[in-house]
Scaffold this motif. Sequence first.
Motif, mmCIF file in Angstrom:
data_model
loop_
_atom_site.group_PDB
_atom_site.id
_atom_site.type_symbol
_atom_site.label_atom_id
_atom_site.label_comp_id
_atom_site.label_asym_id
_atom_site.label_seq_id
_atom_site.Cartn_x
_atom_site.Cartn_y
_atom_site.Cartn_z
ATOM 1 N N SER A 1 -30.805 -71.933 53.822
ATOM 2 C CA SER A 1 -31.325 -71.586 55.138
ATOM 3 C C SER A 1 -31.143 -70.118 55.508
ATOM 4 O O SER A 1 -31.917 -69.582 56.312
ATOM 5 N N GLU A 2 -30.140 -69.455 54.932
ATOM 6 C CA GLU A 2 -29.787 -68.125 55.420
ATOM 7 C C GLU A 2 -29.943 -66.998 54.412
ATOM 8 O O GLU A 2 -29.918 -65.829 54.792
ATOM 9 N N SER A 3 -30.092 -67.311 53.125
ATOM 10 C CA SER A 3 -30.004 -66.248 52.117
ATOM 11 C C SER A 3 -31.062 -65.171 52.308
ATOM 12 O O SER A 3 -30.769 -63.982 52.194
ATOM 13 N N ARG A 4 -32.307 -65.572 52.621
ATOM 14 C CA ARG A 4 -33.346 -64.544 52.762
ATOM 15 C C ARG A 4 -33.180 -63.758 54.053
ATOM 16 O O ARG A 4 -33.583 -62.595 54.130
ATOM 17 N N ARG B 1 -32.558 -53.781 55.247
ATOM 18 C CA ARG B 1 -32.675 -52.839 56.359
ATOM 19 C C ARG B 1 -31.523 -51.843 56.367
ATOM 20 O O ARG B 1 -31.700 -50.658 56.671
ATOM 21 N N LEU B 2 -30.330 -52.300 56.020
ATOM 22 C CA LEU B 2 -29.161 -51.427 56.084
ATOM 23 C C LEU B 2 -29.098 -50.442 54.926
ATOM 24 O O LEU B 2 -28.738 -49.279 55.120
ATOM 25 N N VAL B 3 -29.445 -50.885 53.708
ATOM 26 C CA VAL B 3 -29.251 -50.011 52.546
ATOM 27 C C VAL B 3 -30.553 -49.433 52.012
ATOM 28 O O VAL B 3 -30.532 -48.557 51.141
ATOM 29 N N ARG B 4 -31.712 -49.948 52.503
ATOM 30 C CA ARG B 4 -33.017 -49.412 52.115
ATOM 31 C C ARG B 4 -33.246 -49.439 50.605
ATOM 32 O O ARG B 4 -33.855 -48.534 50.044
ATOM 33 N N ASP B 5 -32.751 -50.449 49.947
ATOM 34 C CA ASP B 5 -32.921 -50.550 48.493
ATOM 35 C C ASP B 5 -32.988 -52.040 48.152
ATOM 36 O O ASP B 5 -31.998 -52.755 48.324
ATOM 37 N N PHE B 6 -34.147 -52.492 47.680
ATOM 38 C CA PHE B 6 -34.337 -53.914 47.419
ATOM 39 C C PHE B 6 -33.366 -54.432 46.360
ATOM 40 O O PHE B 6 -32.740 -55.480 46.525
ATOM 41 N N ASP B 7 -33.268 -53.718 45.253
ATOM 42 C CA ASP B 7 -32.438 -54.203 44.153
ATOM 43 C C ASP B 7 -30.958 -54.216 44.532
ATOM 44 O O ASP B 7 -30.228 -55.158 44.208
ATOM 45 N N LEU B 8 -30.523 -53.162 45.224
ATOM 46 C CA LEU B 8 -29.133 -53.111 45.661
ATOM 47 C C LEU B 8 -28.838 -54.225 46.662
ATOM 48 O O LEU B 8 -27.786 -54.861 46.611
ATOM 49 N N ALA B 9 -29.783 -54.487 47.565
ATOM 50 C CA ALA B 9 -29.592 -55.565 48.534
ATOM 51 C C ALA B 9 -29.548 -56.926 47.850
ATOM 52 O O ALA B 9 -28.752 -57.793 48.223
ATOM 53 N N GLU B 10 -30.375 -57.116 46.841
ATOM 54 C CA GLU B 10 -30.374 -58.399 46.108
ATOM 55 C C GLU B 10 -29.042 -58.605 45.403
ATOM 56 O O GLU B 10 -28.458 -59.700 45.438
ATOM 57 N N GLU B 11 -28.554 -57.555 44.766
ATOM 58 C CA GLU B 11 -27.258 -57.656 44.089
ATOM 59 C C GLU B 11 -26.138 -57.925 45.094
ATOM 60 O O GLU B 11 -25.252 -58.763 44.857
ATOM 61 N N ALA B 12 -26.193 -57.238 46.229
ATOM 62 C CA ALA B 12 -25.160 -57.430 47.253
ATOM 63 C C ALA B 12 -25.203 -58.851 47.816
ATOM 64 O O ALA B 12 -24.161 -59.444 48.113
ATOM 65 N N LEU B 13 -26.406 -59.401 47.968
ATOM 66 C CA LEU B 13 -26.534 -60.779 48.443
ATOM 67 C C LEU B 13 -25.825 -61.744 47.502
ATOM 68 O O LEU B 13 -25.040 -62.601 47.937
ATOM 69 N N HIS B 14 -26.097 -61.619 46.210
ATOM 70 C CA HIS B 14 -25.488 -62.528 45.253
ATOM 71 C C HIS B 14 -23.972 -62.345 45.202
ATOM 72 O O HIS B 14 -23.221 -63.332 45.101
ATOM 73 N N GLU B 15 -23.524 -61.116 45.302
ATOM 74 C CA GLU B 15 -22.080 -60.862 45.319
ATOM 75 C C GLU B 15 -21.425 -61.475 46.556
ATOM 76 O O GLU B 15 -20.307 -62.007 46.495
ATOM 77 N N ALA B 16 -22.121 -61.420 47.677
ATOM 78 C CA ALA B 16 -21.573 -61.992 48.907
ATOM 79 C C ALA B 16 -21.429 -63.504 48.780
ATOM 80 O O ALA B 16 -20.402 -64.079 49.191
ATOM 81 N N PHE B 17 -22.418 -64.174 48.198
ATOM 82 C CA PHE B 17 -22.301 -65.619 48.031
ATOM 83 C C PHE B 17 -21.249 -65.978 46.982
ATOM 84 O O PHE B 17 -20.555 -66.993 47.107
ATOM 85 N N ALA B 18 -21.120 -65.147 45.957
ATOM 86 C CA ALA B 18 -20.051 -65.393 44.987
ATOM 87 C C ALA B 18 -18.684 -65.294 45.669
ATOM 88 O O ALA B 18 -17.778 -66.098 45.398
ATOM 89 N N ALA B 19 -18.535 -64.312 46.586
ATOM 90 C CA ALA B 19 -17.284 -64.189 47.333
ATOM 91 C C ALA B 19 -17.061 -65.404 48.227
ATOM 92 O O ALA B 19 -15.931 -65.885 48.387
ATOM 93 N N ALA B 20 -18.155 -65.919 48.816
ATOM 94 C CA ALA B 20 -18.029 -67.101 49.663
ATOM 95 C C ALA B 20 -17.551 -68.308 48.859
ATOM 96 O O ALA B 20 -16.712 -69.086 49.323
ATOM 97 N N VAL B 21 -18.064 -68.451 47.641
ATOM 98 C CA VAL B 21 -17.652 -69.564 46.786
ATOM 99 C C VAL B 21 -16.161 -69.483 46.480
ATOM 100 O O VAL B 21 -15.460 -70.496 46.410
#
Length: 444
Positions: free
Chosen positions: A48-51, A59-79
Amino acid sequence: MPQLAFFPPRAGSTIFAPRLLAGNWNEMSTVLSVPAAVRTRIDEIYRSESRRVFATLVRLVRDFDLAEEALHEAFAAAVERWPREGVPDNPRAWLVSAGRFRAVDAIRRGGRFDELQPELAGRVAEVAAANAARAGQEIEDDRLRLVFACCHPAIDPAVQVPLTLREVCGLTTEEIAAAFLTAPAAMAQRIVRGKAKIRDAGIPFAIPAADELPERLNSVLAVVYLVFNEGYSATAGAALTRADLSGEAIRLGRLVVELLPDPEAVGLLALMLLQESRRAARTTPDGDIVLLEEQDRSTWDAGLIAEGRALVERAVAGGRFGAYTIQAAIAAVHAGAPTATETEWRRIASLYDALLAINPTPVVELNRAVAVAMRDGPAAGLALVDAILSRGDLADYHLAHAARADLLRRLGRRDDARAAYERALDLAKQEPERRFLSKRLSQL
C-alpha cells in the motif's frame, strides 16, 4: 465485454523482490525470526505504501535510481528492526526517514557527499518553496507530483505514460512493454530517456501552476485509466481483479478532479466509480467469473453508482467531453438497467458509434461489435468481429477470440466455436478467464 485497455500486473505473489532483501523473502524471514504477524503487516505496508514512499524519496533526492535503492534499503531495515521495536504508528514517515538517511549514506559511500550535500539541501528547499507558493491549492500528495513530473511536456509523449507506469505504479519494464506491444529492450530505453530528461532538464517535482495543467492532463488521465483497467480486470495471475490498483486509480482520479475539474477528468472518475460498483458481483466466492448478465445486481454498490451517474451528468453538462465521458455514459446505462434483459442495447450501441468516431481503435471496434450483437443479433456482431480479425488486428488478443467464440456458440456453430475458444484459451494469461474458457469448451 472486452476492456478498452490492458497490461499485465506485477508477476508473482511475493511482495518483496529479490533486489529488496538480497535473497528469498522466506529465507530472510526465517533467519531473522520475523513473526508471521509482523511479516504480514510489512507485506501489507509494502503493497500500500511503497510507491508513495518512493515518490517522496524521488522528490527529496531528485534521482530515480537512488530513490529506488533507498526504498529497498528502508524496507530491509524495517524487516530487521520492526520485529524487535514494533511497527511504528506512522510507517510511511518512518520509511521515508530511513530511506533518506540511506540515500545520504549511498552518496557518502560513492565519495560524492561533500559535492552533493549543498545541492540536495537546495533541492529540498526548492520543492518546499514551489509548494508553498501554491499553499492555497496544494494537494499534499507526492505520487501526484511524480505523475505530473513524468508527464511534463518536455518529455517525449511516447515516453510519458510508460515512465509513469514504471516509476509511479511500480510495473516492470517487461510488463509495460507487453502492454504497448513493444520489445522490453526498446521500452527500457524509453524509460531511461525519460528519467534522464527529468534529471538533466531539472523538471520540478511539484503540482504545476493552473495554466500549465491542461497540457499535461491527457497523459495523466491515460495513466490513471490504465492503472484502473488493470485493477478492474487483471491481464494475468490468479485473481480477476486487483483492488489495490483500482483503489489507487480512483484516489488519484479524485485528486485530479479536485485540482482540475475538466469534463474528461470528471468523466474518467465517473467511469471508474461505475465500474468499481460491480466488483463484488463479478466473481463467485471461489474467484470464478460471473458474466454481467448473470450478476446479482442487488450486490452492486448503490452509493458508487449514484455518485458515478451524477458525475456523468456533470461531465456532459460541461459541453466538451471525449472518450472517458462516453465510456462512463455506457457504464451508466448498464448501471441503470434493473435486469440484464432491460439493458438499453440500442443506446449503448449508439454510444459506441460516438466513441469509435473519436477513438477509432480495434479494441473499441470490438466492444462496439459486442453491443451490435446484443442489439441486432449474433450474426451482425460476428461479421464485425471477423472483419477486425481479417485485417490482422487483435490476432493475439484473447478477448477478441473469446467474443467470437461466444457469438459462434449462440449461432449453433459448435465446431467453429470450439476452435475460437481454444485459441482464446491459448492466449489467456489470467486464471479465472482460463477456467471460464475451459468451462465453455467442456459445455460444447
